[in-house]
Design a protein around this motif. Sequence first.
Motif, PDB file in Angstrom:
ATOM      1  N   GLY A   8       0.817  -1.208   0.000  1.00 45.35           N
ATOM      2  CA  GLY A   8       0.000   0.000   0.000  1.00 45.35           C
ATOM      3  C   GLY A   8       0.847   1.252   0.000  1.00 45.35           C
ATOM      4  N   ASP A  35       1.379  -1.088  -4.988  1.00 45.37           N
ATOM      5  CA  ASP A  35       0.114  -0.337  -4.954  1.00 45.37           C
ATOM      6  C   ASP A  35      -0.430  -0.256  -6.373  1.00 45.37           C
ATOM      7  OD1 ASP A  35      -1.305   1.728  -2.807  1.00 45.37           O
ATOM      8  OD2 ASP A  35      -1.690   2.256  -4.903  1.00 45.37           O
ATOM      9  N   THR A  76      -1.884  -5.172  -7.160  1.00 47.86           N
ATOM     10  CA  THR A  76      -2.653  -5.310  -5.930  1.00 47.86           C
ATOM     11  C   THR A  76      -2.227  -6.578  -5.212  1.00 47.86           C
ATOM     12  OG1 THR A  76      -4.557  -4.197  -6.926  1.00 47.86           O
ATOM     13  CG2 THR A  76      -4.966  -5.509  -4.957  1.00 47.86           C
ATOM     14  N   ALA A 108      -2.249  -1.109   3.783  1.00 45.69           N
ATOM     15  CA  ALA A 108      -3.157  -1.224   2.642  1.00 45.69           C
ATOM     16  C   ALA A 108      -4.331  -0.258   2.717  1.00 45.69           C
ATOM     17  CB  ALA A 108      -3.671  -2.663   2.530  1.00 45.69           C
ATOM     18  N   ALA A 110      -8.045   1.412   4.217  1.00 44.65           N
ATOM     19  CA  ALA A 110      -9.410   0.905   4.307  1.00 44.65           C
ATOM     20  C   ALA A 110     -10.104   1.058   2.958  1.00 44.65           C
ATOM     21  CB  ALA A 110     -10.174   1.661   5.393  1.00 44.65           C
ATOM     22  N   VAL A 111     -11.285   0.492   2.864  1.00 49.04           N
ATOM     23  CA  VAL A 111     -12.115   0.636   1.672  1.00 49.04           C
ATOM     24  C   VAL A 111     -13.430   1.293   2.083  1.00 49.04           C
ATOM     25  CG1 VAL A 111     -11.082  -1.354   0.522  1.00 49.04           C
ATOM     26  CG2 VAL A 111     -13.106  -1.678   1.958  1.00 49.04           C
ATOM     27  N   ASN A 264     -15.726   3.952   6.456  1.00 49.44           N
ATOM     28  CA  ASN A 264     -14.785   2.988   5.905  1.00 49.44           C
ATOM     29  C   ASN A 264     -15.012   1.600   6.487  1.00 49.44           C
ATOM     30  OD1 ASN A 264     -13.418   5.001   4.430  1.00 49.44           O
ATOM     31  ND2 ASN A 264     -12.168   5.527   6.210  1.00 49.44           N
ATOM     32  N   SER A 266     -12.874  -2.411   6.833  1.00 48.88           N
ATOM     33  CA  SER A 266     -11.547  -3.013   6.788  1.00 48.88           C
ATOM     34  C   SER A 266     -11.255  -3.535   5.389  1.00 48.88           C
ATOM     35  CB  SER A 266     -11.447  -4.151   7.801  1.00 48.88           C
ATOM     36  OG  SER A 266     -12.406  -5.166   7.513  1.00 48.88           O
ATOM     37  N   ASN A 267      -9.994  -3.464   5.008  1.00 47.37           N
ATOM     38  CA  ASN A 267      -9.587  -3.905   3.687  1.00 47.37           C
ATOM     39  C   ASN A 267      -9.732  -5.425   3.577  1.00 47.37           C
ATOM     40  OD1 ASN A 267      -7.917  -4.596   1.347  1.00 47.37           O
ATOM     41  ND2 ASN A 267      -7.175  -2.495   1.494  1.00 47.37           N
ATOM     42  N   ASP A 308      -5.799   0.260   8.288  1.00 44.42           N
ATOM     43  CA  ASP A 308      -6.011  -1.182   8.395  1.00 44.42           C
ATOM     44  C   ASP A 308      -5.396  -1.759   9.676  1.00 44.42           C
ATOM     45  OD1 ASP A 308      -3.304  -1.202   7.934  1.00 44.42           O
ATOM     46  OD2 ASP A 308      -3.414  -2.071   5.929  1.00 44.42           O
TER      47      ASP A 308
END
Length: 449
Positions: A8, A35, A76, A108, A110-111, A264, A266-267, A308
């Motif tokens: 990341g 990344d 990725t 990495a 968050a999403v 957000n 968690s990844n 993360d």
Amino acid sequence: MREILIVGGGYAGFYTAWGLEKKLRRGEARVTVVDPRPYMTYQPFLPEVVAGSIEARHAAVSLRRHLRRTRLIAGTVTDIRNADHTVTVRPASGPDYRLTYDILVVTAGAVTRTFPIPGLSDEAFGLKHVEEAVAIRDRLLTSFDRAASLPRGPERRKLLTVTFVGGGFSGVEGFGELLSLATALLKHYPELTPEELRFHLVEARGRILPEVGDRPGAWVVRALEKRGAQVHLNTQLVSAEHGHVVLSSGEEFDTGLLVWAAGNASNPIVHNHTDLPVDERGLLIVRADLGVGTETDPVEDVWAAGDDASVPDLAVRRPGAHTVPNAQHAVRQGKRLAKNVLATLRGRVTENYVHHSLGVVATLGLGRGIFQYRRLVVKGFLAWLMHRGYHVLAVPTWERKVRVLAVWATAVLYGRDVVSLASVQQPREAFVSHGNPRRSDQPADVPAQ
């Protein structure tokens, strides 16, 4: 050389690699960053990208320009197996492959957290990346152009309706900046009136901006409502199919622009595809020195920081407290992480991460903002200046600081640029539809006799 692999290239990853580059001796270790994007996004600038106050490229810091001694891999990470000291990388093209490491740094990020709401995935924009911020701005500008050519009615009303879901910093700042842009645009569109603009902010909780106190949060709601916005508290989005918004309060309306900024998650790489220890939220369990694991069961040579990682917050002196996932912590954790990795390489003692908050500051549109540090609250123009001053100092590299300041100075003289480049999302459309030469199997026109 020892292999240091950073998963990341966001805040924490960028600052870790940057710090290592400055301090590593030649031949001491090799740093690799994986990344999918070739840049680090300075997310606090995204609301101003939405409003056109900052050029999109100026909110992105090139990894290759500033990490000159780091190996950069555009891809990725899809799986982390610390038992084998390997990660699986999925490149932009070609088959997956594995990388080995001696020291692993997981940053990495968050999403965007989403829910299975009908129409959400088809209609909504996120607000986490530069591309999304640009698309939101272009959608608003295009909607104004289309609405100005239509008579009053449902279609024109839909085009001039904007809905944001999420009352955290990202949602409120993006909402306030886009409202400021829309209000400023009206002077260029005599066909439209302020009464036709409809801006809705939807928040599931009973207040917005949970990082500030109750009274400052209530002031922000009143300030937005005075500017014509509608703030829906204790309300959830039920459906958004075909742009028709249905709220849990029973209210329904059509919207031409829907932005999802409801927090957000968690990844998935960390949550589902690693043998590293995670907590109930799907975040990596991290010690105070940012090493993965617990004091009694540490994971050797594995580190984590940023969104993360569940990092203990030693500054609040409350058992079980963890740092909030924001840029202020991620940047400083990355700097501390680089120093601790160097310390382990050289046999020295690591130090714990401790950061006392400098306060919180938010922009609510051009010339409007709010700042809070403990009981001190600053509102309005001064807070907006404080927001700009803090972030121009915080954005990494002098090259980016100068570019941002230049755009702001230009805007003072000439105002914001109001040109939409939405067509850039289909760059070949004009060429395909108008520029193709006649095919050889098509008959030529016969001139009249």
